[in-house]
Design an enzyme around this catalytic site. Structure first.
Site, PDB file in Angstrom:
ATOM      1  N   SER A 364      43.737  34.623  37.240  1.00 31.15           N
ATOM      2  CA  SER A 364      43.643  36.282  37.461  1.00 31.15           C
ATOM      3  C   SER A 364      41.986  36.642  36.879  1.00 31.15           C
ATOM      4  O   SER A 364      41.397  35.965  35.680  1.00 31.15           O
ATOM      5  CB  SER A 364      45.004  36.535  36.047  1.00 31.15           C
ATOM      6  OG  SER A 364      44.571  37.774  36.080  1.00 31.15           O
ATOM      7  N   ARG A 365      41.743  36.667  38.288  1.00 34.51           N
ATOM      8  CA  ARG A 365      40.016  36.812  37.177  1.00 34.51           C
ATOM      9  C   ARG A 365      39.869  38.009  36.972  1.00 34.51           C
ATOM     10  O   ARG A 365      38.313  38.306  36.109  1.00 34.51           O
ATOM     11  CB  ARG A 365      39.250  37.347  39.062  1.00 34.51           C
ATOM     12  CG  ARG A 365      39.488  35.748  39.422  1.00 34.51           C
ATOM     13  CD  ARG A 365      38.731  35.714  41.116  1.00 34.51           C
ATOM     14  NE  ARG A 365      39.076  34.897  41.560  1.00 34.51           N
ATOM     15  CZ  ARG A 365      40.220  35.422  42.699  1.00 34.51           C
ATOM     16  NH1 ARG A 365      40.462  36.504  43.303  1.00 34.51           N
ATOM     17  NH2 ARG A 365      40.667  33.451  43.872  1.00 34.51           N
ATOM     18  N   VAL A 366      40.372  39.437  36.150  1.00 34.25           N
ATOM     19  CA  VAL A 366      40.220  40.495  35.673  1.00 34.25           C
ATOM     20  C   VAL A 366      41.189  40.394  35.072  1.00 34.25           C
ATOM     21  O   VAL A 366      40.472  40.975  33.473  1.00 34.25           O
ATOM     22  CB  VAL A 366      39.943  41.654  37.135  1.00 34.25           C
ATOM     23  CG1 VAL A 366      39.214  41.663  37.620  1.00 34.25           C
ATOM     24  CG2 VAL A 366      41.359  42.156  37.150  1.00 34.25           C
TER      25      VAL A 366
END
Ligand SMILES: Nc1ncnc2c1ncn2[C@@H]1O[C@H](COP(=O)(O)OP(=O)(O)OP(=O)(O)O)[C@@H](O)[C@H]1O
Ligand SMILES: [Mg+2]
Length: 510
Positions: A364-366
Protein backbone atom coordinates in the site's frame (compact mmCIF):
# COMPACT_ATOMS: atom_id res chain seq x y z
CA UNK A 1 -62.46 33.62 -62.17
CA UNK A 2 -59.08 34.82 -63.23
CA UNK A 3 -55.85 33.94 -61.48
CA UNK A 4 -53.31 36.63 -61.22
CA UNK A 5 -49.90 35.15 -61.69
CA UNK A 6 -48.16 38.03 -59.92
CA UNK A 7 -50.31 37.50 -56.87
CA UNK A 8 -49.46 33.85 -56.69
CA UNK A 9 -45.74 34.37 -57.16
CA UNK A 10 -45.68 37.11 -54.53
CA UNK A 11 -47.54 34.79 -52.17
CA UNK A 12 -44.99 32.03 -52.76
CA UNK A 13 -42.16 34.51 -52.30
CA UNK A 14 -43.68 35.65 -49.02
CA UNK A 15 -44.03 32.04 -47.86
CA UNK A 16 -40.44 31.31 -48.79
CA UNK A 17 -39.17 34.37 -46.97
CA UNK A 18 -40.93 33.29 -43.80
CA UNK A 19 -40.01 29.64 -44.14
CA UNK A 20 -38.13 28.30 -41.15
CA UNK A 21 -36.39 25.04 -41.08
CA UNK A 22 -38.43 23.17 -38.48
CA UNK A 23 -36.79 19.77 -38.80
CA UNK A 24 -33.19 20.34 -37.96
CA UNK A 25 -31.14 17.73 -39.76
CA UNK A 26 -28.40 17.72 -37.12
CA UNK A 27 -30.79 16.70 -34.34
CA UNK A 28 -32.09 13.46 -35.80
CA UNK A 29 -30.21 10.77 -37.61
CA UNK A 30 -30.87 7.49 -39.30
CA UNK A 31 -29.63 4.14 -38.10
CA UNK A 32 -27.35 2.63 -40.72
CA UNK A 33 -26.16 -0.45 -38.86
CA UNK A 34 -27.19 -2.43 -35.76
CA UNK A 35 -25.05 -5.09 -34.11
CA UNK A 36 -24.88 -6.70 -30.68
CA UNK A 37 -25.44 -3.75 -28.36
CA UNK A 38 -24.14 -1.12 -30.76
CA UNK A 39 -25.43 0.88 -33.69
CA UNK A 40 -24.17 3.39 -36.21
CA UNK A 41 -26.17 6.37 -37.41
CA UNK A 42 -25.60 9.18 -39.86
CA UNK A 43 -27.00 12.66 -39.76
CA UNK A 44 -26.12 13.41 -36.14
CA UNK A 45 -23.51 16.01 -37.03
CA UNK A 46 -23.63 17.88 -33.73
CA UNK A 47 -23.77 14.95 -31.32
CA UNK A 48 -21.36 15.25 -28.39
CA UNK A 49 -19.15 12.45 -27.10
CA UNK A 50 -21.07 10.64 -24.39
CA UNK A 51 -24.37 12.27 -25.33
CA UNK A 52 -27.56 10.39 -24.60
CA UNK A 53 -29.46 9.53 -27.79
CA UNK A 54 -32.99 8.22 -28.12
CA UNK A 55 -34.07 5.65 -30.68
CA UNK A 56 -37.53 5.83 -32.20
CA UNK A 57 -38.70 2.89 -30.03
CA UNK A 58 -37.73 4.72 -26.83
CA UNK A 59 -34.50 2.83 -26.11
CA UNK A 60 -31.53 5.00 -25.15
CA UNK A 61 -28.01 4.90 -26.46
CA UNK A 62 -24.78 6.74 -25.81
CA UNK A 63 -22.73 8.42 -28.55
CA UNK A 64 -19.24 6.96 -28.77
CA UNK A 65 -17.23 7.26 -31.98
CA UNK A 66 -17.79 10.67 -33.51
CA UNK A 67 -16.64 10.52 -37.07
CA UNK A 68 -17.16 12.98 -39.91
CA UNK A 69 -20.00 11.06 -41.47
CA UNK A 70 -21.38 8.88 -38.72
CA UNK A 71 -21.68 8.26 -35.01
CA UNK A 72 -21.09 4.98 -33.16
CA UNK A 73 -23.70 4.36 -30.50
CA UNK A 74 -23.72 1.91 -27.62
CA UNK A 75 -27.27 0.79 -26.96
CA UNK A 76 -28.36 0.86 -23.33
CA UNK A 77 -31.12 -1.67 -23.27
CA UNK A 78 -32.85 -4.09 -25.55
CA UNK A 79 -31.48 -3.66 -29.05
CA UNK A 80 -33.64 -6.30 -30.71
CA UNK A 81 -36.33 -3.75 -31.62
CA UNK A 82 -33.98 -1.40 -33.43
CA UNK A 83 -33.77 -1.64 -37.23
CA UNK A 84 -31.68 -0.04 -39.90
CA UNK A 85 -33.52 3.02 -41.16
CA UNK A 86 -35.00 3.88 -37.73
CA UNK A 87 -34.57 7.42 -36.58
CA UNK A 88 -32.44 8.35 -33.61
CA UNK A 89 -32.69 11.70 -31.80
CA UNK A 90 -30.25 13.82 -29.86
CA UNK A 91 -31.32 14.68 -26.34
CA UNK A 92 -28.70 17.36 -25.74
CA UNK A 93 -27.88 15.75 -22.42
CA UNK A 94 -24.73 13.95 -21.41
CA UNK A 95 -25.54 10.56 -20.01
CA UNK A 96 -26.66 10.91 -16.40
CA UNK A 97 -27.75 8.71 -13.51
CA UNK A 98 -30.00 9.45 -10.56
CA UNK A 99 -28.08 10.09 -7.35
CA UNK A 100 -28.82 10.75 -3.71
CA UNK A 101 -29.76 9.24 -0.34
CA UNK A 102 -32.83 7.58 -1.84
CA UNK A 103 -30.57 5.00 -3.50
CA UNK A 104 -29.15 3.71 -0.20
CA UNK A 105 -30.21 0.18 0.59
CA UNK A 106 -31.23 -0.43 -3.01
CA UNK A 107 -30.03 -2.63 -5.85
CA UNK A 108 -30.06 -0.77 -9.17
CA UNK A 109 -28.89 -1.19 -12.74
CA UNK A 110 -26.29 1.18 -14.23
CA UNK A 111 -29.09 3.57 -15.24
CA UNK A 112 -30.30 3.75 -11.65
CA UNK A 113 -33.43 1.66 -12.24
CA UNK A 114 -34.42 -0.64 -9.38
CA UNK A 115 -33.60 -4.35 -9.66
CA UNK A 116 -34.74 -5.34 -6.19
CA UNK A 117 -38.48 -5.23 -6.75
CA UNK A 118 -38.91 -2.73 -3.93
CA UNK A 119 -40.63 -0.17 -6.08
CA UNK A 120 -39.77 3.18 -7.57
CA UNK A 121 -36.80 5.17 -6.32
CA UNK A 122 -37.85 8.79 -5.90
CA UNK A 123 -34.61 10.61 -6.52
CA UNK A 124 -34.58 14.31 -7.33
CA UNK A 125 -31.02 14.75 -8.55
CA UNK A 126 -28.88 13.38 -11.34
CA UNK A 127 -25.17 13.48 -12.18
CA UNK A 128 -23.28 12.85 -15.41
CA UNK A 129 -21.68 9.41 -15.36
CA UNK A 130 -18.42 10.80 -16.68
CA UNK A 131 -16.77 13.62 -14.83
CA UNK A 132 -13.30 15.05 -14.81
CA UNK A 133 -11.39 13.80 -11.76
CA UNK A 134 -10.59 16.39 -9.07
CA UNK A 135 -7.33 18.21 -9.88
CA UNK A 136 -4.21 18.50 -7.75
CA UNK A 137 -5.35 21.68 -6.01
CA UNK A 138 -8.71 20.20 -5.16
CA UNK A 139 -7.18 17.35 -3.21
CA UNK A 140 -5.40 16.84 0.05
CA UNK A 141 -3.19 13.96 1.01
CA UNK A 142 -4.50 10.71 2.37
CA UNK A 143 -4.08 10.64 6.14
CA UNK A 144 -7.10 8.98 7.67
CA UNK A 145 -7.38 5.21 7.82
CA UNK A 146 -10.17 3.18 6.30
CA UNK A 147 -10.30 0.10 8.49
CA UNK A 148 -11.13 -3.10 6.67
CA UNK A 149 -11.46 -5.07 9.91
CA UNK A 150 -9.22 -7.71 8.33
CA UNK A 151 -6.06 -8.10 10.43
CA UNK A 152 -3.63 -8.90 7.67
CA UNK A 153 -4.75 -5.93 5.58
CA UNK A 154 -4.97 -3.34 8.36
CA UNK A 155 -1.56 -4.48 9.63
CA UNK A 156 0.38 -5.00 6.39
CA UNK A 157 -1.37 -3.05 3.63
CA UNK A 158 -3.29 -0.32 5.47
CA UNK A 159 -5.76 1.60 3.34
CA UNK A 160 -6.36 5.33 3.70
CA UNK A 161 -9.51 7.26 2.88
CA UNK A 162 -9.33 8.49 -0.71
CA UNK A 163 -6.85 5.80 -1.73
CA UNK A 164 -7.15 3.33 -4.60
CA UNK A 165 -6.11 -0.17 -3.59
CA UNK A 166 -6.33 -2.99 -6.10
CA UNK A 167 -7.51 -6.45 -5.05
CA UNK A 168 -6.00 -8.91 -7.51
CA UNK A 169 -5.94 -12.69 -7.76
CA UNK A 170 -7.07 -15.76 -9.64
CA UNK A 171 -10.68 -16.85 -9.64
CA UNK A 172 -12.05 -18.10 -6.31
CA UNK A 173 -9.32 -16.73 -4.11
CA UNK A 174 -11.54 -14.62 -1.85
CA UNK A 175 -11.48 -11.29 -3.70
CA UNK A 176 -15.17 -10.54 -3.29
CA UNK A 177 -15.07 -11.75 0.32
CA UNK A 178 -12.48 -9.10 1.21
CA UNK A 179 -14.51 -6.35 -0.44
CA UNK A 180 -17.77 -7.38 1.24
CA UNK A 181 -16.13 -7.75 4.66
CA UNK A 182 -14.65 -4.28 4.28
CA UNK A 183 -18.13 -2.92 3.55
CA UNK A 184 -19.54 -4.80 6.56
CA UNK A 185 -16.83 -3.27 8.75
CA UNK A 186 -18.00 0.27 7.86
CA UNK A 187 -21.06 -0.14 10.04
CA UNK A 188 -21.42 2.92 12.31
CA UNK A 189 -18.31 4.46 10.74
CA UNK A 190 -20.23 7.06 8.75
CA UNK A 191 -18.94 5.72 5.43
CA UNK A 192 -21.28 5.32 2.46
CA UNK A 193 -20.52 2.19 0.44
CA UNK A 194 -21.14 1.43 -3.21
CA UNK A 195 -20.72 -2.08 -4.54
CA UNK A 196 -20.58 -2.25 -8.34
CA UNK A 197 -21.05 -5.83 -9.59
CA UNK A 198 -19.91 -6.19 -13.20
CA UNK A 199 -20.56 -9.27 -15.29
CA UNK A 200 -21.33 -11.53 -12.32
CA UNK A 201 -24.01 -14.18 -12.25
CA UNK A 202 -27.34 -12.91 -10.94
CA UNK A 203 -27.26 -15.59 -8.23
CA UNK A 204 -23.83 -14.41 -7.04
CA UNK A 205 -25.00 -10.81 -6.84
CA UNK A 206 -28.06 -11.90 -4.94
CA UNK A 207 -25.93 -13.83 -2.45
CA UNK A 208 -23.72 -10.77 -1.92
CA UNK A 209 -26.75 -8.54 -1.36
CA UNK A 210 -28.12 -11.04 1.16
CA UNK A 211 -24.78 -11.10 2.99
CA UNK A 212 -24.80 -7.31 3.23
CA UNK A 213 -28.38 -7.33 4.44
CA UNK A 214 -27.70 -10.03 7.06
CA UNK A 215 -24.88 -7.99 8.60
CA UNK A 216 -26.88 -4.76 8.55
CA UNK A 217 -24.63 -3.25 5.89
CA UNK A 218 -27.19 -2.73 3.16
CA UNK A 219 -28.67 0.36 4.84
CA UNK A 220 -25.59 2.42 4.02
CA UNK A 221 -24.81 0.70 0.71
CA UNK A 222 -25.89 1.08 -2.92
CA UNK A 223 -25.50 -2.02 -5.10
CA UNK A 224 -25.11 -1.30 -8.81
CA UNK A 225 -25.34 -4.43 -10.89
CA UNK A 226 -24.83 -5.18 -14.57
CA UNK A 227 -24.94 -8.94 -14.58
CA UNK A 228 -23.43 -11.33 -17.08
CA UNK A 229 -26.73 -11.51 -18.98
CA UNK A 230 -26.80 -7.76 -19.69
CA UNK A 231 -25.53 -6.37 -23.01
CA UNK A 232 -21.87 -5.27 -23.02
CA UNK A 233 -22.61 -1.50 -22.90
CA UNK A 234 -24.30 -1.88 -19.50
CA UNK A 235 -21.24 -3.66 -18.11
CA UNK A 236 -19.05 -0.97 -19.60
CA UNK A 237 -20.86 1.99 -18.02
CA UNK A 238 -21.59 0.37 -14.64
CA UNK A 239 -18.43 1.58 -12.85
CA UNK A 240 -18.87 5.14 -14.13
CA UNK A 241 -22.46 5.15 -12.93
CA UNK A 242 -21.32 3.90 -9.50
CA UNK A 243 -18.62 6.58 -9.37
CA UNK A 244 -21.21 9.29 -10.13
CA UNK A 245 -23.40 8.05 -7.28
CA UNK A 246 -20.36 8.10 -4.99
CA UNK A 247 -19.33 11.60 -6.06
CA UNK A 248 -22.67 12.96 -4.94
CA UNK A 249 -21.77 11.94 -1.38
CA UNK A 250 -18.08 12.83 -1.64
CA UNK A 251 -18.87 16.37 -2.78
CA UNK A 252 -21.39 16.52 0.04
CA UNK A 253 -18.47 16.14 2.46
CA UNK A 254 -18.98 12.44 3.21
CA UNK A 255 -16.57 9.51 3.11
CA UNK A 256 -17.36 6.93 0.44
CA UNK A 257 -16.03 3.44 -0.26
CA UNK A 258 -16.58 2.09 -3.77
CA UNK A 259 -15.83 -1.46 -4.94
CA UNK A 260 -15.58 -2.35 -8.66
CA UNK A 261 -16.06 -6.12 -8.84
CA UNK A 262 -14.49 -6.60 -11.31
CA UNK A 263 -12.72 -4.42 -13.88
CA UNK A 264 -11.47 -7.43 -15.89
CA UNK A 265 -15.03 -8.12 -16.96
CA UNK A 266 -15.61 -4.44 -17.67
CA UNK A 267 -12.51 -4.41 -19.89
CA UNK A 268 -13.80 -7.48 -21.71
CA UNK A 269 -17.18 -5.81 -22.28
CA UNK A 270 -15.44 -2.71 -23.60
CA UNK A 271 -13.30 -4.83 -25.91
CA UNK A 272 -16.42 -6.53 -27.20
CA UNK A 273 -18.28 -3.37 -28.01
CA UNK A 274 -15.19 -1.73 -29.48
CA UNK A 275 -14.68 -4.63 -31.84
CA UNK A 276 -18.30 -4.45 -32.94
CA UNK A 277 -17.85 -0.71 -33.48
CA UNK A 278 -14.89 -1.71 -35.68
CA UNK A 279 -12.30 0.19 -33.71
CA UNK A 280 -8.78 -1.01 -34.41
CA UNK A 281 -7.82 -3.66 -31.85
CA UNK A 282 -4.52 -3.30 -29.98
CA UNK A 283 -2.69 -5.55 -27.53
CA UNK A 284 -4.76 -8.62 -26.54
CA UNK A 285 -7.40 -7.16 -28.91
CA UNK A 286 -8.30 -4.43 -26.38
CA UNK A 287 -8.92 -1.03 -27.95
CA UNK A 288 -6.17 1.57 -27.75
CA UNK A 289 -7.90 3.59 -25.04
CA UNK A 290 -8.41 0.77 -22.54
CA UNK A 291 -5.79 2.29 -20.23
CA UNK A 292 -7.64 5.61 -20.27
CA UNK A 293 -10.90 3.76 -19.61
CA UNK A 294 -9.52 2.62 -16.25
CA UNK A 295 -7.33 5.59 -15.38
CA UNK A 296 -10.07 8.17 -15.74
CA UNK A 297 -12.35 6.02 -13.61
CA UNK A 298 -9.87 5.42 -10.79
CA UNK A 299 -8.65 9.03 -10.77
CA UNK A 300 -12.10 9.99 -9.56
CA UNK A 301 -11.26 8.46 -6.19
CA UNK A 302 -9.91 11.30 -4.08
CA UNK A 303 -9.67 12.98 -0.75
CA UNK A 304 -11.03 16.48 -1.31
CA UNK A 305 -9.49 19.63 0.13
CA UNK A 306 -11.16 21.33 3.07
CA UNK A 307 -12.46 24.06 0.74
CA UNK A 308 -14.42 21.39 -1.09
CA UNK A 309 -15.79 19.89 2.10
CA UNK A 310 -13.10 17.31 2.85
CA UNK A 311 -15.11 14.32 1.58
CA UNK A 312 -13.40 11.29 0.15
CA UNK A 313 -13.93 8.35 -2.15
CA UNK A 314 -11.82 5.25 -1.56
CA UNK A 315 -11.78 2.80 -4.46
CA UNK A 316 -11.20 -0.94 -4.28
CA UNK A 317 -11.05 -2.14 -7.89
CA UNK A 318 -10.86 -5.90 -8.36
CA UNK A 319 -8.95 -7.64 -11.16
CA UNK A 320 -8.97 -11.34 -11.93
CA UNK A 321 -5.73 -12.95 -13.07
CA UNK A 322 -5.07 -16.18 -14.95
CA UNK A 323 -2.70 -18.53 -13.13
CA UNK A 324 -1.36 -15.66 -11.02
CA UNK A 325 -0.05 -13.78 -14.05
CA UNK A 326 0.10 -10.11 -13.04
CA UNK A 327 2.09 -9.18 -16.13
CA UNK A 328 -0.87 -9.55 -18.50
CA UNK A 329 -2.08 -6.34 -20.11
CA UNK A 330 -5.04 -5.35 -17.93
CA UNK A 331 -3.41 -6.31 -14.58
CA UNK A 332 -0.24 -4.29 -15.30
CA UNK A 333 -2.31 -1.33 -16.42
CA UNK A 334 -4.43 -1.25 -13.30
CA UNK A 335 -1.47 -1.95 -11.00
CA UNK A 336 0.21 1.14 -12.43
CA UNK A 337 -2.85 3.33 -11.86
CA UNK A 338 -3.58 2.33 -8.26
CA UNK A 339 -1.79 3.16 -5.01
CA UNK A 340 -1.00 -0.43 -4.20
CA UNK A 341 -2.33 -3.94 -4.49
CA UNK A 342 -3.56 -6.77 -2.34
CA UNK A 343 -2.38 -9.89 -4.09
CA UNK A 344 -4.28 -13.10 -3.37
CA UNK A 345 -2.48 -16.36 -3.85
CA UNK A 346 -4.45 -19.46 -4.83
CA UNK A 347 -1.92 -21.91 -3.31
CA UNK A 348 -2.24 -20.20 0.05
CA UNK A 349 -6.00 -20.11 -0.31
CA UNK A 350 -6.22 -23.85 -0.92
CA UNK A 351 -3.73 -24.66 1.83
CA UNK A 352 -6.14 -22.98 4.25
CA UNK A 353 -4.29 -19.71 4.77
CA UNK A 354 -7.30 -17.41 4.40
CA UNK A 355 -7.47 -14.50 3.59
CA UNK A 356 -4.81 -15.67 1.13
CA UNK A 357 -2.83 -12.46 1.03
CA UNK A 358 0.71 -12.72 -0.30
CA UNK A 359 2.68 -10.51 2.08
CA UNK A 360 5.65 -10.32 -0.26
CA UNK A 361 3.88 -8.77 -3.24
CA UNK A 362 1.09 -6.86 -1.52
CA UNK A 363 1.78 -3.19 -0.85
CA UNK A 364 0.00 0.00 0.00
CA UNK A 365 1.86 3.06 -1.19
CA UNK A 366 0.02 5.75 0.73
CA UNK A 367 -1.85 3.92 3.48
CA UNK A 368 1.14 3.88 5.85
CA UNK A 369 0.62 7.60 6.53
CA UNK A 370 -2.92 6.79 7.51
CA UNK A 371 -2.23 3.78 9.69
CA UNK A 372 -3.22 3.93 13.35
CA UNK A 373 -0.06 4.56 15.45
CA UNK A 374 -0.64 1.64 17.78
CA UNK A 375 -0.96 -0.67 14.80
CA UNK A 376 2.22 0.67 13.26
CA UNK A 377 4.04 -0.20 16.49
CA UNK A 378 2.81 -3.76 16.87
CA UNK A 379 2.93 -4.61 13.15
CA UNK A 380 6.32 -3.07 12.49
CA UNK A 381 8.30 -6.29 12.06
CA UNK A 382 5.46 -8.42 10.72
CA UNK A 383 6.43 -8.22 7.08
CA UNK A 384 10.05 -9.18 7.77
CA UNK A 385 8.97 -11.97 10.09
CA UNK A 386 6.82 -13.46 7.36
CA UNK A 387 9.50 -13.08 4.70
CA UNK A 388 12.17 -14.78 6.79
CA UNK A 389 9.71 -17.46 7.81
CA UNK A 390 8.87 -18.26 4.19
CA UNK A 391 12.56 -18.54 3.43
CA UNK A 392 13.22 -20.82 6.40
CA UNK A 393 10.14 -22.93 5.91
CA UNK A 394 11.43 -24.30 2.63
CA UNK A 395 14.70 -25.32 4.32
CA UNK A 396 12.98 -26.79 7.33
CA UNK A 397 11.08 -29.17 5.06
CA UNK A 398 14.27 -31.20 4.70
CA UNK A 399 14.12 -31.94 8.41
CA UNK A 400 17.70 -30.94 9.04
CA UNK A 401 18.84 -30.03 12.53
CA UNK A 402 18.09 -26.43 13.24
CA UNK A 403 19.85 -24.25 15.72
CA UNK A 404 17.85 -22.65 18.45
CA UNK A 405 17.60 -19.18 16.91
CA UNK A 406 16.37 -20.57 13.60
CA UNK A 407 13.87 -22.78 15.37
CA UNK A 408 12.60 -19.74 17.25
CA UNK A 409 12.12 -17.79 14.04
CA UNK A 410 10.29 -20.69 12.43
CA UNK A 411 8.15 -20.96 15.49
CA UNK A 412 7.26 -17.28 15.42
CA UNK A 413 6.58 -17.43 11.70
CA UNK A 414 4.15 -20.32 12.02
CA UNK A 415 2.27 -18.51 14.76
CA UNK A 416 2.24 -15.29 12.79
CA UNK A 417 0.59 -17.05 9.86
CA UNK A 418 -1.91 -18.62 12.24
CA UNK A 419 -2.76 -15.25 13.80
CA UNK A 420 -3.30 -13.70 10.36
CA UNK A 421 -5.98 -16.23 9.46
CA UNK A 422 -9.47 -14.83 9.74
CA UNK A 423 -12.89 -16.26 8.99
CA UNK A 424 -15.48 -14.84 6.65
CA UNK A 425 -17.56 -11.90 7.88
CA UNK A 426 -15.68 -11.61 11.16
CA UNK A 427 -14.27 -8.11 11.01
CA UNK A 428 -12.31 -7.03 14.07
CA UNK A 429 -11.98 -3.66 15.75
CA UNK A 430 -8.65 -1.86 15.74
CA UNK A 431 -8.19 -2.47 19.46
CA UNK A 432 -8.74 -6.21 19.16
CA UNK A 433 -6.30 -6.44 16.25
CA UNK A 434 -3.72 -4.38 18.08
CA UNK A 435 -3.88 -6.43 21.28
CA UNK A 436 -3.56 -9.73 19.37
CA UNK A 437 -0.55 -8.48 17.45
CA UNK A 438 0.87 -7.02 20.67
CA UNK A 439 0.70 -10.46 22.28
CA UNK A 440 2.39 -11.93 19.22
CA UNK A 441 5.17 -9.35 19.07
CA UNK A 442 5.90 -9.68 22.80
CA UNK A 443 6.38 -13.43 22.41
CA UNK A 444 3.33 -14.56 24.41
CA UNK A 445 2.01 -16.64 21.55
CA UNK A 446 5.35 -18.40 20.93
CA UNK A 447 4.59 -20.75 23.81
CA UNK A 448 1.10 -21.60 22.62
CA UNK A 449 0.59 -24.80 20.62
CA UNK A 450 -0.21 -24.07 16.96
CA UNK A 451 -3.65 -25.63 17.20
CA UNK A 452 -4.48 -23.43 20.16
CA UNK A 453 -3.50 -20.10 18.62
CA UNK A 454 -6.94 -19.19 17.30
CA UNK A 455 -8.63 -20.13 20.55
CA UNK A 456 -6.00 -18.11 22.44
CA UNK A 457 -6.87 -15.13 20.28
CA UNK A 458 -10.60 -15.27 20.83
CA UNK A 459 -10.29 -15.98 24.55
CA UNK A 460 -7.87 -13.07 24.89
CA UNK A 461 -10.45 -10.80 23.29
CA UNK A 462 -13.15 -12.06 25.66
CA UNK A 463 -10.82 -11.60 28.63
CA UNK A 464 -10.00 -8.03 27.58
CA UNK A 465 -13.68 -7.18 27.17
CA UNK A 466 -14.48 -8.57 30.59
CA UNK A 467 -11.54 -7.20 32.56
CA UNK A 468 -9.77 -4.46 30.65
CA UNK A 469 -12.33 -2.75 28.48
CA UNK A 470 -10.65 0.54 29.46
CA UNK A 471 -7.49 -0.50 27.57
CA UNK A 472 -9.52 -1.37 24.47
CA UNK A 473 -11.33 1.96 24.73
CA UNK A 474 -8.14 3.90 25.09
CA UNK A 475 -6.65 2.31 21.94
CA UNK A 476 -9.84 3.08 20.01
CA UNK A 477 -9.93 6.67 21.24
CA UNK A 478 -6.27 7.70 21.01
CA UNK A 479 -5.04 5.29 18.35
CA UNK A 480 -2.00 4.74 20.57
CA UNK A 481 -0.80 1.97 22.83
CA UNK A 482 -1.66 2.64 26.49
CA UNK A 483 1.18 4.25 28.47
CA UNK A 484 3.10 2.13 30.95
CA UNK A 485 2.82 -1.60 31.46
CA UNK A 486 -0.93 -1.94 31.80
CA UNK A 487 -1.38 -3.77 28.49
CA UNK A 488 1.68 -5.96 29.00
CA UNK A 489 0.43 -6.95 32.44
CA UNK A 490 -3.06 -7.68 31.18
CA UNK A 491 -1.82 -9.94 28.40
CA UNK A 492 0.60 -11.67 30.79
CA UNK A 493 -2.21 -12.24 33.27
CA UNK A 494 -4.37 -13.79 30.57
CA UNK A 495 -1.56 -15.92 29.15
CA UNK A 496 -0.89 -17.41 32.57
CA UNK A 497 -4.50 -18.46 32.92
CA UNK A 498 -4.81 -19.79 29.36
CA UNK A 499 -5.33 -23.54 29.30
CA UNK A 500 -3.78 -25.48 26.45
CA UNK A 501 -5.96 -28.17 24.88
CA UNK A 502 -3.77 -30.80 26.54
CA UNK A 503 -4.41 -29.28 29.96
CA UNK A 504 -8.11 -29.09 29.19
CA UNK A 505 -8.19 -32.77 28.28
CA UNK A 506 -6.31 -33.74 31.44
CA UNK A 507 -8.66 -31.65 33.53
CA UNK A 508 -11.66 -33.29 31.89
CA UNK A 509 -10.27 -36.80 32.48
CA UNK A 510 -9.97 -36.24 36.23
N1 LIG B 1 -11.43 -15.75 4.83
C1 LIG B 1 -12.14 -16.78 4.36
N2 LIG B 1 -12.39 -17.84 5.15
C2 LIG B 1 -13.12 -18.87 4.70
N3 LIG B 1 -13.66 -18.94 3.48
C3 LIG B 1 -13.45 -17.94 2.63
C4 LIG B 1 -12.68 -16.79 3.03
N4 LIG B 1 -12.63 -15.93 1.99
C5 LIG B 1 -13.35 -16.51 1.00
N5 LIG B 1 -13.85 -17.69 1.37
C6 LIG B 1 -14.69 -18.59 0.55
O1 LIG B 1 -14.06 -18.86 -0.67
C7 LIG B 1 -14.96 -18.85 -1.77
C8 LIG B 1 -14.51 -17.89 -2.83
O2 LIG B 1 -14.55 -16.57 -2.31
P1 LIG B 1 -14.94 -15.33 -3.21
O3 LIG B 1 -16.22 -15.54 -3.90
O4 LIG B 1 -14.80 -14.14 -2.36
O5 LIG B 1 -13.74 -15.40 -4.26
P2 LIG B 1 -13.57 -14.54 -5.59
O6 LIG B 1 -12.10 -14.47 -5.80
O7 LIG B 1 -14.33 -13.30 -5.53
O8 LIG B 1 -14.19 -15.54 -6.65
P3 LIG B 1 -14.67 -15.22 -8.16
O9 LIG B 1 -13.47 -15.45 -8.98
O10 LIG B 1 -15.72 -16.24 -8.41
O11 LIG B 1 -15.18 -13.83 -8.18
C9 LIG B 1 -16.30 -18.48 -1.19
O12 LIG B 1 -17.06 -19.64 -1.05
C10 LIG B 1 -15.99 -17.88 0.16
O13 LIG B 1 -17.00 -18.16 1.08
MG1 LIG C 1 -15.80 -12.48 -6.82
Amino acid sequence: MSIKTEEISSLIKKQLANYQNQVSVEETGTVTYVGDGVARADGLENAMAGELLEFSNGVYGMAQNLESNDVGIVILGDFSGIREGDTVKRTGRIMEVPVGDELLGRVVDPLGRPLDGLGEIKTTKTRPIERKAPGVMERKSVSEPLQTGIKVIDALVPIGRGQRELIIGDRKTGKTAIALDTIINQKDQDVICIYVAIGQKESTVKASVETLRRYGALDYTIVVSASASNPAPMLYIAPYAGAAMGEEFMFGGKDVLIVYDDLSKQADAYRELSLILRRPPGREAYPGDIFYTHSRLLERAARLSDDLGGGSMTALPIIQTQAGDVSAYIPTNVISITDGQIFLDSDEFYSGQRPAIDAGTSVSRVGGDAQVKAMKKVAGTLRLDIASYNELASFAQFGSDLDEATQARLNRGQRTMEVLKQGLHEPQTVSQQVVTLFALSKGFIDKIALDDVQRYESELAAFMHANHQDLYDSIEKTGKLPEGDALLNAVAEFSKSFQSSDDQKKAAAK
